[in-house]
Design an enzyme around this catalytic site. Structure first.
Site, PDB file in Angstrom:
ATOM      1  N   CYS A 106       0.830  -1.202   0.000  1.00 52.22           N
ATOM      2  CA  CYS A 106       0.000   0.000   0.000  1.00 52.22           C
ATOM      3  C   CYS A 106       0.866   1.254   0.000  1.00 52.22           C
ATOM      4  O   CYS A 106       0.623   2.190  -0.762  1.00 52.22           O
ATOM      5  CB  CYS A 106      -0.933  -0.009   1.211  1.00 52.22           C
ATOM      6  SG  CYS A 106      -2.043   1.402   1.276  1.00 52.22           S
ATOM      7  N   CYS A 203      -6.084  -2.916   7.592  1.00 55.48           N
ATOM      8  CA  CYS A 203      -7.258  -2.040   7.542  1.00 55.48           C
ATOM      9  C   CYS A 203      -8.462  -2.700   6.900  1.00 55.48           C
ATOM     10  O   CYS A 203      -9.598  -2.432   7.284  1.00 55.48           O
ATOM     11  CB  CYS A 203      -6.915  -0.731   6.837  1.00 55.48           C
ATOM     12  SG  CYS A 203      -6.549  -0.893   5.074  1.00 55.48           S
TER      13      CYS A 203
END
Length: 368
Positions: A106, A203
């Protein structure tokens, strides 16, 4: 524009990125805040927490900081690219019998690329985040180093950032401790930030149930892989398992098998849906191969043997090793045994506090 320049700050709504934005604003930079919406809980079947990453509350927290200080704040929807790259990769790695690290992916391919694209559109000189790390220019290279607060250091997750991206990156918190950050927020009256709980979960798997995530993501997977064999390292079959994607190297709990002594997952064999078990010493390795290298401190180490402290997971203190670049891969020889080296995880090489570079663990080995 401020004489110091315009900086685009990634703001998650948490205390670290918020204080980073506050610091830059007070230092005279022209700050623009940006919150990236990477995913939503409902579509992925995860917990519907109202205060987690990417939640409406977190977005509002970031916006409120910007409004209180008088700088603009934007929300950018990058769910499609995040899903296409990070979530799909996470899913594929487990299906390949590997253990992924989505946070590194990410940072490298989503956050920094997204920030820089928007920074260019907004004529920003720099981008900034609330990571606990440092970056400096040395010998025509941009070098990442550990944050001053060893307990919060995040350099391990940042090795994949390109030199071009690092040339415009600022880490305002790198020289501070977490206690300093909390004190700064309290002094400025941001008590909601001080009291806000921190999340250490992936997440998009907020309940930490990656098995459930895989089952939801891959209808029919459970039936397809259930019933594979647990085998010992000598090939002896000792039971049946739920499917190779649902296990990781080093796992002990949740195996559902009793042999009278502790056993651990030492190997995952996708090709025949086997999970290899062994005693704890069976996890020991003293070497590994790392590919997809990105170098920070040096351009390359081809033909050079270098001493390094090498980390094989996020919460790893690191192990003394000798590294040598062979073609596009790094051969790592540890000076002592390392347990549970998992293909798919990131390996990061350090020289003192500096990040030499990093890559993805391809395989591990044990040699005399």
């Amino acid at each position: 524009m401020s004489k110091k320049g315009r900086v685009l700050v990634a703001m998650s709504g948490g205390i670290d990125s918020s204080v980073a934005a506050v610091m830059l604003h007070e230092q005279g930079y022209e700050v623009i805040g940006m919150t990236m919406k990477t995913w939503d809980y409902a579509n992925l079947g995860g917990s519907k927490k109202e205060t987690g990453c990417c939640s409406l509350d977190s977005i509002n927290d970031a916006r409120n900081i910007a409004v209180s200080l008088g700088f603009p704040h934007y929300i950018v929807d990058i769910r499609e690219e995040f899903g296409d790259y990070v979530i799909n990769h996470f899913n594929k790695e487990y299906l390949d019998g590997r253990t992924p690290n989505p946070c590194v992916l990410c940072n490298t391919h989503i956050k920094w690329d997204s920030l820089l694209r928007r920074a260019d559109k907004m004529d920003c000189d720099f981008i900034a985040t609330g990571h606990y790390a440092q970056v400096r220019s040395e010998n025509n290279r941009f070098v990442i180093s550990k944050g001053l607060d060893e307990n919060k250091d995040q350099s391990y997750a940042l090795w994949g950032i390109s030199q071009q991206s690092l040339s415009r990156t600022m880490f305002p918190l790198g020289h501070l401790h977490k206690t300093d950050i909390r004190a700064m927020a309290a002094e400025r009256g941001f008590m909601d930030l001080v009291n806000k709980s921190e999340s250490y979960e992936i997440c998009f798997v907020p309940d930490n149930d990656y098995r459930g995530f895989l089952k939801r993501r891959n209808p029919g997977l459970e039936e397809e892989v259930r019933g594979g064999e647990f085998v010992m390292e000598d090939g002896t079959v000792v039971g049946k398992h739920e499917g190779y994607p649902f296990y990781t190297i080093g796992q002990r709990k949740g195996l559902g098998i009793t042999l009278g002594y502790p056993v651990f997952v030492t190997e995952i064999q996708k090709e025949n849906n086997r999970v290899v078990l062994g005693r704890e010493e069976g996890l020991n390795r003293n070497g590994m191969w790392v590919d997809q290298l990105i170098m920070s401190k040096y351009e390359n180490l081809k033909g050079i043997q270098k001493q390094s402290i090498t980390k094989v997971r996020y919460n790893d203190d690191g192990t003394s090793s000798t590294i040598e670049q062979v073609g596009d891969e790094m051969r790592v020889l540890f000076h002592e045994h390392v347990k549970a080296i998992a293909p798919g995880q990131a390996a990061v090489f350090y020289e003192g506090n500096d990040v030499i570079g990093g890559g993805w663990i391809k395989s591990s080995f044990k040699q005399d």
